[in-house]
Write an enzyme that holds these catalytic residues in place. Sequence first.
Site, mmCIF file in Angstrom:
data_model
loop_
_atom_site.group_PDB
_atom_site.id
_atom_site.type_symbol
_atom_site.label_atom_id
_atom_site.label_comp_id
_atom_site.label_asym_id
_atom_site.label_seq_id
_atom_site.Cartn_x
_atom_site.Cartn_y
_atom_site.Cartn_z
ATOM 1 C CD GLU A 87 -2.371 1.067 2.919
ATOM 2 O OE1 GLU A 87 -3.168 1.968 3.217
ATOM 3 O OE2 GLU A 87 -2.074 0.115 3.673
ATOM 4 C CG ASP A 190 16.424 0.046 10.648
ATOM 5 O OD1 ASP A 190 17.149 0.884 11.217
ATOM 6 O OD2 ASP A 190 16.522 -0.225 9.441
#
Length: 283
Positions: A87, A190
């Site tokens: 998306e 991260d």
Amino acid sequence: MKMNIKKALLDSGITEDPITITEISGGSISKAFVVKTQTNAYFLKWHEEAPTDFFRQESLGLQFLDEAEALAVPKVYGWDTKCIVMELIDGSVTKKTEEELGRGIATLHCNEGTVFGLEEDNFIGELPQINAWEDSWIPFLRDKRLLPQIELARSLGRLFKPRAKKAYYILDHLQNWVPDHNKAVKLHGDLWGGNWLADGHGHPYFIDPAVWYGDHEFELAFTHLFGGFSDTTYAAYNEYKPIDRLFNERKPLYQLYYLLVHLNIFGESYGSAVDRILTRYAG
């Protein structure tokens, strides 16, 4: 490339032909494209020489975060060995976005596990990230996070003798600065400022995970390393999950892992930052 992207869309269940394919900047590892069809738009990452399981692990990581019910993640339409189709998230940041981001990160860090690590190894950047289960925080931090990056730096010729001496001293004396415990929580893994986005309604989304169960301060320390998070975000986090008053004493040590990762990926431009932390704790 256009034919490859069209095939990637078809393999992901998207039957409409692409009208426009626009390469965009932002990624240091993969090429990134916005693909528009007659009725929709998609985000596609392409890496011709991606490590085995690279995009599978990204998809699993997004699922891991989605299950935490903390912040939204992009829907994944499909992936293969060279690409992932998702998306498209495209919006702007407001003060409410920053508040929601802080609450969402705190909510993620309230998802408790029973041990540190993950079922499988995954990646930090393109480097392998070792996730073998460990009951206690200090052994996990030493053996599964710091040691592999220190050993990799040595193999790459980036662990000079003074740097090596300090690095191994820190490994042997982590208990001097880090409390051992067994309170593992879900981490994005991260979480720097480039790995979250806002949608068209201003809601924040997690992207590009390197997930595992770890210490929430480890992740919080990384958010401070390269910026991208406002005082509003930290205030919202602290309201939901209060930050320990001794966090700032541990913060540079927790940032060492990510700086070693950058040293190993990008080279000696990160060496001085690594050395500052090594000297602070082992100087």
